[in-house]
Design an enzyme around this catalytic site. Structure first.
Site, PDB file in Angstrom:
ATOM      1  N   PRO A  10       0.594  -0.886   0.076  1.00 29.95           N
ATOM      2  CA  PRO A  10      -0.050  -0.134  -0.049  1.00 29.95           C
ATOM      3  C   PRO A  10       0.694   1.411  -0.407  1.00 29.95           C
ATOM      4  O   PRO A  10       1.626   1.405   0.900  1.00 29.95           O
ATOM      5  CB  PRO A  10      -1.033   0.123   1.395  1.00 29.95           C
ATOM      6  CG  PRO A  10      -0.118  -1.410   2.459  1.00 29.95           C
ATOM      7  CD  PRO A  10       0.869  -2.083   1.248  1.00 29.95           C
ATOM      8  N   ASN A  11       0.568   2.585  -0.564  1.00 28.71           N
ATOM      9  CA  ASN A  11       1.116   3.312  -0.869  1.00 28.71           C
ATOM     10  C   ASN A  11       2.191   3.194  -1.226  1.00 28.71           C
ATOM     11  O   ASN A  11       2.403   4.754  -2.174  1.00 28.71           O
ATOM     12  CB  ASN A  11       0.746   3.962   0.810  1.00 28.71           C
ATOM     13  CG  ASN A  11      -0.136   4.366   1.402  1.00 28.71           C
ATOM     14  OD1 ASN A  11      -1.336   4.803   0.769  1.00 28.71           O
ATOM     15  ND2 ASN A  11      -0.222   3.824   2.233  1.00 28.71           N
ATOM     16  N   ARG A  18       4.739  11.334  -2.225  1.00 23.58           N
ATOM     17  CA  ARG A  18       4.565  10.523  -1.404  1.00 23.58           C
ATOM     18  C   ARG A  18       5.814  11.051   0.237  1.00 23.58           C
ATOM     19  O   ARG A  18       6.856  10.552  -0.325  1.00 23.58           O
ATOM     20  CB  ARG A  18       4.073   9.335  -0.869  1.00 23.58           C
ATOM     21  CG  ARG A  18       3.379   9.128   0.519  1.00 23.58           C
ATOM     22  CD  ARG A  18       3.252   8.040   0.535  1.00 23.58           C
ATOM     23  NE  ARG A  18       3.040   7.696   2.101  1.00 23.58           N
ATOM     24  CZ  ARG A  18       3.311   6.394   2.729  1.00 23.58           C
ATOM     25  NH1 ARG A  18       3.908   4.882   1.592  1.00 23.58           N
ATOM     26  NH2 ARG A  18       3.151   6.308   3.929  1.00 23.58           N
ATOM     27  N   TYR A  23      11.135   9.161   2.030  1.00 22.50           N
ATOM     28  CA  TYR A  23      10.866   8.003   0.019  1.00 22.50           C
ATOM     29  C   TYR A  23      12.131   8.111  -0.756  1.00 22.50           C
ATOM     30  O   TYR A  23      11.594   7.725  -1.136  1.00 22.50           O
ATOM     31  CB  TYR A  23       9.302   7.321   0.448  1.00 22.50           C
ATOM     32  CG  TYR A  23       9.065   6.953   1.795  1.00 22.50           C
ATOM     33  CD1 TYR A  23       9.001   5.922   2.277  1.00 22.50           C
ATOM     34  CD2 TYR A  23       7.498   7.571   1.990  1.00 22.50           C
ATOM     35  CE1 TYR A  23       8.351   4.943   3.369  1.00 22.50           C
ATOM     36  CE2 TYR A  23       6.989   6.923   3.427  1.00 22.50           C
ATOM     37  CZ  TYR A  23       7.012   5.727   3.691  1.00 22.50           C
ATOM     38  OH  TYR A  23       6.908   5.743   5.246  1.00 22.50           O
ATOM     39  N   ASN A  74       7.721  -5.087  -0.498  1.00 19.27           N
ATOM     40  CA  ASN A  74       7.717  -4.120   0.432  1.00 19.27           C
ATOM     41  C   ASN A  74       6.876  -4.563   1.000  1.00 19.27           C
ATOM     42  O   ASN A  74       5.744  -3.798  -0.427  1.00 19.27           O
ATOM     43  CB  ASN A  74       8.726  -2.561  -0.393  1.00 19.27           C
ATOM     44  CG  ASN A  74       8.077  -1.854   0.301  1.00 19.27           C
ATOM     45  OD1 ASN A  74       7.504  -1.343   1.288  1.00 19.27           O
ATOM     46  ND2 ASN A  74       9.429  -0.713   0.095  1.00 19.27           N
ATOM     47  N   ALA A  77       2.845  -0.859   4.947  1.00 17.54           N
ATOM     48  CA  ALA A  77       2.293  -0.499   6.602  1.00 17.54           C
ATOM     49  C   ALA A  77       2.490  -2.051   7.055  1.00 17.54           C
ATOM     50  O   ALA A  77       2.156  -2.328   7.831  1.00 17.54           O
ATOM     51  CB  ALA A  77       1.622   0.584   6.747  1.00 17.54           C
ATOM     52  N   GLU A  98      12.999  -9.782   2.731  1.00 20.07           N
ATOM     53  CA  GLU A  98      11.795  -8.677   3.225  1.00 20.07           C
ATOM     54  C   GLU A  98      11.811  -7.187   2.974  1.00 20.07           C
ATOM     55  O   GLU A  98      13.778  -6.971   3.289  1.00 20.07           O
ATOM     56  CB  GLU A  98      11.503  -8.503   4.858  1.00 20.07           C
ATOM     57  CG  GLU A  98      11.017  -7.573   5.608  1.00 20.07           C
ATOM     58  CD  GLU A  98      10.138  -7.362   6.391  1.00 20.07           C
ATOM     59  OE1 GLU A  98      10.026  -6.956   7.780  1.00 20.07           O
ATOM     60  OE2 GLU A  98      10.485  -8.278   7.156  1.00 20.07           O
ATOM     61  N   HIS A 100      12.485  -2.580   3.124  1.00 22.26           N
ATOM     62  CA  HIS A 100      12.035  -1.096   3.301  1.00 22.26           C
ATOM     63  C   HIS A 100      12.528   0.165   2.681  1.00 22.26           C
ATOM     64  O   HIS A 100      14.109  -0.134   2.758  1.00 22.26           O
ATOM     65  CB  HIS A 100      11.764  -1.022   4.521  1.00 22.26           C
ATOM     66  CG  HIS A 100      10.983  -2.322   6.108  1.00 22.26           C
ATOM     67  ND1 HIS A 100       9.342  -2.347   5.820  1.00 22.26           N
ATOM     68  CD2 HIS A 100      11.152  -3.158   6.192  1.00 22.26           C
ATOM     69  CE1 HIS A 100       9.385  -2.878   6.230  1.00 22.26           C
ATOM     70  NE2 HIS A 100      10.336  -4.046   6.391  1.00 22.26           N
ATOM     71  N   ARG A 107      12.399   4.701  13.107  1.00 19.80           N
ATOM     72  CA  ARG A 107      11.236   5.731  13.148  1.00 19.80           C
ATOM     73  C   ARG A 107      10.301   5.435  14.343  1.00 19.80           C
ATOM     74  O   ARG A 107      10.760   4.834  15.246  1.00 19.80           O
ATOM     75  CB  ARG A 107      10.614   5.470  11.496  1.00 19.80           C
ATOM     76  CG  ARG A 107      11.380   6.062  10.841  1.00 19.80           C
ATOM     77  CD  ARG A 107      10.900   5.382   9.376  1.00 19.80           C
ATOM     78  NE  ARG A 107       9.597   6.920   9.192  1.00 19.80           N
ATOM     79  CZ  ARG A 107       8.794   5.696   7.909  1.00 19.80           C
ATOM     80  NH1 ARG A 107       9.087   4.754   7.144  1.00 19.80           N
ATOM     81  NH2 ARG A 107       7.167   6.805   8.433  1.00 19.80           N
TER      82      ARG A 107
END
Length: 147
Positions: A10-11, A18, A23, A74, A77, A98, A100, A107
């Site tokens: 998502p996103n 964004r 990012y 990726n 969330a 995985e 990111h 964070r």
């Protein structure tokens, strides 16, 4: 030619616009092209998909079984919330990296927990878009290692 799947959650379709301070300004289309080019240079075909929907991501993982040699995920969330994605990876036994873009450990504390990590062969975080190339190399290294 073997193939791998790069799956974005998502996103990530908003990459480049964004929160560029977190990012970066690289778009998802840029990332996908970079992955395909890097994969080709390494002798592997890279397929890319993105969805904002958890069930669609699960379906992509299920459909990758027997088609792709491995997965770079990726999950955005969903990394921190999705038992369904964890179960899909575990159930398909798909070798998964995985990924990111940001360093999730620097964070908010809720980003420190991952449901994906326990079923992934490794985690790459904090290297921005270049993390995808690192993930491809790591996945291929894993796949090339005799078991």
């Amino acid at each position: 030619m073997p193939s791998i799947l790069v799956l974005n959650g998502p996103n990530l379709n908003l990459l480049g616009t964004r929160q560029p301070e977190i990012y970066g300004r690289t778009t998802l289309a840029d990332v996908e092209q970079m992955c395909r080019s890097h994969g080709a240079a390494r002798g592997v075909e890279v397929h890319c998909a993105q969805s904002n929907h958890e069930g669609a991501l699960v379906t992509h993982i299920h459909e990758a079984r027997g088609v792709h040699a491995g997965l770079i995920l990726n999950a955005g969330a969903y990394t921190h919330t999705s038992v369904a994605l964890m179960d899909a990876i575990k159930g398909t036994e798909m070798p998964t990296v995985e990924l990111h873009l940001s360093n999730v450990h620097a964070r908010e504390s809720f980003r420190h927990h991952s449901y994906i990590s326990p079923v992934a062969i490794g985690v790459i975080a904090g290297f921005g878009a270049n993390g995808y190339k690192l993930a491809i190399d790591a996945l291929l290294g894993h796949l090339e290692t005799p078991r």
